[in-house]
Design a protein around this motif. Structure first.
Motif, PDB file in Angstrom:
ATOM      1  N   SER A  94     -14.208  -2.993 -10.917  1.00 62.17           N
ATOM      2  CA  SER A  94     -12.971  -2.286 -10.585  1.00 62.17           C
ATOM      3  C   SER A  94     -12.694  -1.178 -11.593  1.00 62.17           C
ATOM      4  CB  SER A  94     -11.789  -3.255 -10.559  1.00 62.17           C
ATOM      5  OG  SER A  94     -11.941  -4.220  -9.545  1.00 62.17           O
ATOM      6  N   CYS A 112     -14.374  -3.578  -2.084  1.00 64.91           N
ATOM      7  CA  CYS A 112     -12.908  -3.605  -2.148  1.00 64.91           C
ATOM      8  C   CYS A 112     -12.314  -2.343  -2.762  1.00 64.91           C
ATOM      9  CB  CYS A 112     -12.418  -4.822  -2.940  1.00 64.91           C
ATOM     10  SG  CYS A 112     -12.928  -6.415  -2.295  1.00 64.91           S
ATOM     11  N   TYR A 115      -8.730  -1.417  -1.915  1.00 69.85           N
ATOM     12  CA  TYR A 115      -7.702  -2.191  -2.611  1.00 69.85           C
ATOM     13  C   TYR A 115      -7.587  -1.748  -4.072  1.00 69.85           C
ATOM     14  CZ  TYR A 115      -5.298  -6.180  -4.691  1.00 69.85           C
ATOM     15  OH  TYR A 115      -4.416  -6.966  -5.384  1.00 69.85           O
ATOM     16  N   ARG A 118      -5.643   1.441  -4.313  1.00 68.77           N
ATOM     17  CA  ARG A 118      -4.498   1.409  -3.389  1.00 68.77           C
ATOM     18  C   ARG A 118      -3.317   2.263  -3.859  1.00 68.77           C
ATOM     19  NH1 ARG A 118      -5.003  -3.065  -6.321  1.00 68.77           N
ATOM     20  NH2 ARG A 118      -3.227  -4.062  -7.350  1.00 68.77           N
ATOM     21  N   TYR A 165     -13.853  -9.734   0.416  1.00 68.25           N
ATOM     22  CA  TYR A 165     -12.699  -8.852   0.593  1.00 68.25           C
ATOM     23  C   TYR A 165     -11.402  -9.649   0.688  1.00 68.25           C
ATOM     24  CZ  TYR A 165      -9.802  -5.100   2.513  1.00 68.25           C
ATOM     25  OH  TYR A 165      -8.804  -4.177   2.709  1.00 68.25           O
ATOM     26  N   THR A 169      -8.443  -9.282  -2.203  1.00 71.26           N
ATOM     27  CA  THR A 169      -7.361  -8.377  -1.783  1.00 71.26           C
ATOM     28  C   THR A 169      -6.174  -9.083  -1.155  1.00 71.26           C
ATOM     29  OG1 THR A 169      -8.188  -8.040   0.470  1.00 71.26           O
ATOM     30  CG2 THR A 169      -9.132  -6.644  -1.263  1.00 71.26           C
ATOM     31  N   LYS A 171      -5.929  -9.562   1.820  1.00 73.50           N
ATOM     32  CA  LYS A 171      -5.801  -8.913   3.115  1.00 73.50           C
ATOM     33  C   LYS A 171      -6.937  -9.406   4.004  1.00 73.50           C
ATOM     34  CE  LYS A 171      -5.795  -4.571   1.807  1.00 73.50           C
ATOM     35  NZ  LYS A 171      -5.660  -3.090   2.009  1.00 73.50           N
ATOM     36  N   SER A 178      -5.287  -2.651   7.379  1.00 70.06           N
ATOM     37  CA  SER A 178      -5.779  -2.494   6.014  1.00 70.06           C
ATOM     38  C   SER A 178      -6.354  -1.107   5.741  1.00 70.06           C
ATOM     39  CB  SER A 178      -6.858  -3.551   5.725  1.00 70.06           C
ATOM     40  OG  SER A 178      -6.322  -4.851   5.780  1.00 70.06           O
TER      41      SER A 178
END
Length: 207
Positions: A94, A112, A115, A118, A165, A169, A171, A178
């Motif tokens: 990340s 991801c 996310y 985001r 995912y 997330t 989600k 999404s």
């Protein structure tokens, strides 16, 4: 382009998401990242790339497994348990994605990224899907495997991606809510789908 734009691409296995992302980056004249992210994350963290490959887009069997079978460190720090778990990997990856997003416009496939970015107002999130029959044929052709093997691989990869995912997330992978845009790549084909996404993003930039 006035602003640095980031385009994230989620995709069903065999939908052509990788090729569409690559073509999209080419059309926009920006960088493209898929597995290249693993190399960058390894370089930034000091871990061997093989650790990231073992846990790539999987919510189980991560870096601790890779370490247990003897994969070496590249050595910038002492190995700690928290680094060798999938959550540790996700944080490192990340950080790499956020660093890229600060420096340049780019297309990022999977992992991801939608996310992770985001809070970036210049990030556009796309999901590529395609009927299973067409995906199956594409997989058979690409990997030179039989129909039953293609179906098994397609099912396995989609499950892994969804689990990864959904876990990180909170989600639902593939859910229209999404993403800014979801599109069936079988309608226009790889190249024209990339053109359609490009036009969508540039129009949004103008608006």
């Amino acid at each position: 382009m006035k602003n640095k734009i980031k385009i994230t691409i989620g995709r069903q296995f065999g939908s052509g998401g990788y090729d569409i992302g690559q073509k999209l980056a080419e059309l926009l004249g920006i960088s493209f990242y898929d597995k290249e992210l693993l190399v960058l994350a390894a370089k930034e963290s000091g871990l061997n790339k093989a650790f990231f490959e073992k846990a790539d887009e999987r919510s189980t069997q991560g870096l601790s497994y890779a370490f247990s079978v003897g994969l070496p460190y590249m050595g910038m720090f002492t190995p700690y348990t928290d680094i060798l778990c999938n959550d540790g990997l996700f944080k490192l990856q990340s950080d790499t994605i956020r660093n890229l997003a600060k420096k340049q416009s780019c297309v990022i496939v999977g992992r991801c990224a939608d996310y992770i970015l985001r809070d970036d107002p210049n990030c556009f999130n796309v999901f590529i899907h395609c009927p299973s029959g067409i995906r199956k044929m594409r997989i058979m052709d690409k990997f030179k495997i039989k129909e039953d093997q293609a179906v098994e691989l397609m099912t396995k990869k989609d499950k892994e991606r969804a689990a990864y995912y959904n876990y990180y997330t909170n989600k639902k992978w593939g859910s229209a809510m999404s993403y800014h845009l979801t599109i069936d790549s079988s309608i226009l084909g790889v190249e024209e789908t990339a053109v359609y996404i490009k036009d969508f993003i540039l129009k949004k930039q103008i608006d």
